[in-house]
Design a protein around this motif. Sequence first.
Motif, PDB file in Angstrom:
ATOM      1  N   ASN A   1      -4.940   1.143  -9.209  1.00 41.52           N
ATOM      2  CA  ASN A   1      -4.109   1.362  -8.026  1.00 41.52           C
ATOM      3  C   ASN A   1      -4.667   2.343  -6.999  1.00 41.52           C
ATOM      4  O   ASN A   1      -4.088   2.460  -5.915  1.00 41.52           O
TER       5      ASN A   1
ATOM      6  N   TRP B   1       5.837   3.174  -0.782  1.00 35.86           N
ATOM      7  CA  TRP B   1       5.123   2.038  -1.354  1.00 35.86           C
ATOM      8  C   TRP B   1       5.606   0.828  -0.577  1.00 35.86           C
ATOM      9  O   TRP B   1       6.661   0.258  -0.866  1.00 35.86           O
TER      10      TRP B   1
ATOM     11  N   ARG C   1      -5.031   1.467  -3.320  1.00 37.74           N
ATOM     12  CA  ARG C   1      -3.823   1.283  -2.499  1.00 37.74           C
ATOM     13  C   ARG C   1      -3.500   2.534  -1.685  1.00 37.74           C
ATOM     14  O   ARG C   1      -2.673   2.487  -0.765  1.00 37.74           O
TER      15      ARG C   1
ATOM     16  N   LYS D   1       0.830  -1.199   0.000  1.00 38.59           N
ATOM     17  CA  LYS D   1       0.000   0.000   0.000  1.00 38.59           C
ATOM     18  C   LYS D   1       0.868   1.254   0.000  1.00 38.59           C
ATOM     19  O   LYS D   1       2.060   1.209   0.297  1.00 38.59           O
TER      20      LYS D   1
END
Length: 419
Positions: free
Chosen positions: A153, A85, A156, A70
């Motif tokens: 994404n 990340w 995330r 995440k």
Amino acid sequence: MGHRTEETDISITPSLMEDIELTSKLRRKLELESPSEILQYSISTRSVISTSSSFAQRYQKAAEDEELQKFKPIGAGSCGTVLEWTGTAQVVKLEKRTTMISESLKLWNDYLMHTKILEAFTTVSKKNFDCEIRVPRCYAYVNAADREWWDNNSDRFPQDLQQPTNGLFTERILPVPAIMRQALIEEFCPEHLKGVAKGDPSNKQCLVRLYLGKRLDDQPSRSRPQRFFSLRNFNLTLDNMQKLTIDTSRFISSIAEALAIMHWVAKVDAADVEFVLGSAPSFAHITSTPTFEQLQKLPPNSSTHRLHDFTHRTLHVWLLDFNLCKQLAMNDVGIQQAVKAFFANDPYYPRPHSTRAEDRNLWNQFEHRYLAVSCTFIEPALLHLPQQFIQAVKHESSIREAKKAEASRRSATETAPPG
């Protein structure tokens, strides 16, 4: 000096087995040392440090499970929010949402200048020039209109950061390991703030700025007790380096080399760049397909599937923050631009007109190394420019020191009791 900066390098020490042996010895040694000895040894030896911190464990687990990868905010800058990340060796800078064109181009300029400087360091490395300074790798730029990427994404990200915007992906500079952070608190934090500092989670995001042009012992003493202490972007000043008996010549030479490479190979003014001590996971610079040379350095039957080991970290000096850099004209105008950037930056560079003889010697070392590296790479027709830059820095420094001395004299006269 130092190790090679090409992506194909695998470790600083001669072999992985030596890294492991050094790690074991270092950890046993650090467990017995004082905070000042921990810092002196860790910073001076380019150590490989084994860590079992919650950060390392969380990252290592996420590296093995994509569902855990995440984006988590770890800071903010002039361009926007910086997010780690988790489980990877990458961060992303998310641009501030704005309608101002000048603001919306900052991150793109960061991308351009970062790439230009990274290419310059790669160029000199291919010519067998070793600079200790590391430049984070630059991976990709995702814009707000890239629906495919954001659709895949956005979940995330934290909920308040899921709206598409521009993002720049670069290599993550990991914080210094926990044993060093604790030593920094013990050594430099006032006693009445140590408990708070040790429990503050934001202090885990610790990079150490190398202020070779500043001394705290030259600053006026505090009239009130210090109210705050933070390890985020911790300023390690010249007097504190010397207090820890750190050999500053290593840092001075490498920073001088980096400035010369930025000026005359990348041809940028180096405005507002930073030089920080941070860490990287073991194998962070191995390619996805290892070369024969890399494989030779590994023990037989080594797994090359997982290329990041967050529990073993190496310390490096990193060069970062390129969003304010501009291209440098190879003429008198460019020289003045570079001089302005030199003095506008935080005090990473020594100063030529210090009142201390030892600091003037540091400047002499910086000047000598800067000119030597500049003359190695600059085009023959432009050989006069590096010396012109140094002379212009000296001239500007003398003007600033004269103004400072005059201000000090006036202050002393105004505060003196009447005769």
